[in-house]
Design a protein around this motif. Sequence first.
Motif, PDB file in Angstrom:
ATOM      1  N   HIS A  10       0.467  -1.501  -0.080  1.00  0.00           N
ATOM      2  CA  HIS A  10      -0.126  -0.433   0.187  1.00  0.00           C
ATOM      3  C   HIS A  10       0.771   1.592  -0.001  1.00  0.00           C
ATOM      4  O   HIS A  10      -0.012   2.580  -0.090  1.00  0.00           O
ATOM      5  CB  HIS A  10      -0.633  -0.059   1.060  1.00  0.00           C
ATOM      6  CG  HIS A  10      -1.826  -0.941   1.621  1.00  0.00           C
ATOM      7  ND1 HIS A  10      -1.722  -1.540   2.452  1.00  0.00           N
ATOM      8  CD2 HIS A  10      -2.916  -1.322   0.323  1.00  0.00           C
ATOM      9  CE1 HIS A  10      -3.173  -2.696   2.169  1.00  0.00           C
ATOM     10  NE2 HIS A  10      -3.645  -2.642   1.319  1.00  0.00           N
ATOM     11  N   SER A  13       0.561   3.970  -2.766  1.00  0.00           N
ATOM     12  CA  SER A  13      -0.766   4.791  -2.776  1.00  0.00           C
ATOM     13  C   SER A  13      -0.508   5.713  -1.927  1.00  0.00           C
ATOM     14  O   SER A  13      -1.066   6.321  -1.933  1.00  0.00           O
ATOM     15  CB  SER A  13      -1.907   3.486  -2.849  1.00  0.00           C
ATOM     16  OG  SER A  13      -1.571   3.247  -4.253  1.00  0.00           O
ATOM     17  N   GLU A  16       0.989   8.520  -2.740  1.00  0.00           N
ATOM     18  CA  GLU A  16       1.389   9.638  -3.553  1.00  0.00           C
ATOM     19  C   GLU A  16      -0.567  10.688  -3.137  1.00  0.00           C
ATOM     20  O   GLU A  16      -0.670  11.409  -3.396  1.00  0.00           O
ATOM     21  CB  GLU A  16      -0.020   8.876  -5.207  1.00  0.00           C
ATOM     22  CG  GLU A  16      -0.349   9.574  -5.988  1.00  0.00           C
ATOM     23  CD  GLU A  16       0.430  10.604  -6.741  1.00  0.00           C
ATOM     24  OE1 GLU A  16       0.244  11.799  -6.922  1.00  0.00           O
ATOM     25  OE2 GLU A  16       1.689  10.012  -6.206  1.00  0.00           O
ATOM     26  N   ILE A  54      -9.721   0.637   1.781  1.00  0.00           N
ATOM     27  CA  ILE A  54      -9.576   0.187  -0.242  1.00  0.00           C
ATOM     28  C   ILE A  54     -11.297   0.441  -0.253  1.00  0.00           C
ATOM     29  O   ILE A  54     -11.669  -0.264   0.025  1.00  0.00           O
ATOM     30  CB  ILE A  54      -9.102  -1.356   0.402  1.00  0.00           C
ATOM     31  CG1 ILE A  54      -7.312  -1.096   0.573  1.00  0.00           C
ATOM     32  CG2 ILE A  54      -9.232  -2.011  -1.189  1.00  0.00           C
ATOM     33  CD1 ILE A  54      -6.650  -0.596   0.876  1.00  0.00           C
ATOM     34  N   THR A  57      -9.828  -1.557  -5.796  1.00  0.00           N
ATOM     35  CA  THR A  57      -9.007  -2.270  -5.994  1.00  0.00           C
ATOM     36  C   THR A  57      -7.709  -0.833  -5.373  1.00  0.00           C
ATOM     37  O   THR A  57      -7.047  -1.028  -5.297  1.00  0.00           O
ATOM     38  CB  THR A  57      -8.784  -2.888  -6.807  1.00  0.00           C
ATOM     39  OG1 THR A  57      -8.520  -1.996  -7.772  1.00  0.00           O
ATOM     40  CG2 THR A  57      -8.711  -4.557  -7.509  1.00  0.00           C
ATOM     41  N   ASP A  58      -7.884  -0.018  -5.603  1.00  0.00           N
ATOM     42  CA  ASP A  58      -7.280   1.235  -5.174  1.00  0.00           C
ATOM     43  C   ASP A  58      -7.411   1.597  -3.085  1.00  0.00           C
ATOM     44  O   ASP A  58      -8.357   1.278  -2.434  1.00  0.00           O
ATOM     45  CB  ASP A  58      -8.047   2.333  -6.044  1.00  0.00           C
ATOM     46  CG  ASP A  58      -7.825   2.361  -7.291  1.00  0.00           C
ATOM     47  OD1 ASP A  58      -6.830   1.881  -7.880  1.00  0.00           O
ATOM     48  OD2 ASP A  58      -9.072   2.880  -8.318  1.00  0.00           O
ATOM     49  N   ALA A  60      -7.725   4.018  -1.558  1.00  0.00           N
ATOM     50  CA  ALA A  60      -9.339   6.014  -1.684  1.00  0.00           C
ATOM     51  C   ALA A  60      -8.873   6.474   0.023  1.00  0.00           C
ATOM     52  O   ALA A  60      -8.610   7.780  -0.866  1.00  0.00           O
ATOM     53  CB  ALA A  60     -10.378   5.535  -1.999  1.00  0.00           C
ATOM     54  N   SER A  84      -7.661  11.017  -0.496  1.00  0.00           N
ATOM     55  CA  SER A  84      -7.251  10.777  -1.624  1.00  0.00           C
ATOM     56  C   SER A  84      -8.061  11.665  -2.406  1.00  0.00           C
ATOM     57  O   SER A  84      -9.682  11.914  -2.577  1.00  0.00           O
ATOM     58  CB  SER A  84      -7.235   9.509  -2.997  1.00  0.00           C
ATOM     59  OG  SER A  84      -7.147  10.397  -4.234  1.00  0.00           O
ATOM     60  N   SER A  86      -9.241  12.252  -5.473  1.00  0.00           N
ATOM     61  CA  SER A  86     -10.162  11.684  -6.193  1.00  0.00           C
ATOM     62  C   SER A  86     -10.877  10.532  -5.761  1.00  0.00           C
ATOM     63  O   SER A  86     -12.838  10.551  -5.937  1.00  0.00           O
ATOM     64  CB  SER A  86      -9.169  10.541  -7.429  1.00  0.00           C
ATOM     65  OG  SER A  86      -8.994   9.675  -6.485  1.00  0.00           O
TER      66      SER A  86
END
Length: 160
Positions: A10, A13, A16, A54, A57-58, A60, A84, A86
Amino acid sequence: MQIVPASPSHLDSIWEIFRQVVASGDTYVFDPSSSREDALSYWTANGTHTYAAISGTDVAGTYILKPNHPGLGSHVANASYMVSPSARGLGIGSAMCAHSIEEARRLGFLAMQFNLVVSTNTAAIALWKKYGFDIAGTLPKVFRHKELGYVDAFVMHRFL
């Protein structure tokens, strides 16, 4: 969505998300030019419980849970949350807050405190209040907001 202890898979991610959230300069005191190494060293430090939210599969969102202070203050938890950009508005922050309260109880903490909630972060303040946090104090002009200059921050607290 599920919230799980963060694993090495993880970390890219989480980095990021951290990078994007901190770059905005409106909610966290971290230097927007923080390196990946420094960011992840803080977010995954010894004694810190790191989680990943999660969605599909991302990753978040992510949050950390740790003692607010060592020794005689270690019965009070501290947490930090990042979603995130997004994934904002999808309930990720709310789910992580609820999860963190239960995790803090499970880990034996008696209360939770946020040391610096930027006063202009009205969405976070409303969310924390929804979960039973009260403003315990105001810290005048302690945060240098990227766009607004010096603004107040709140200490928020709740018993578990």
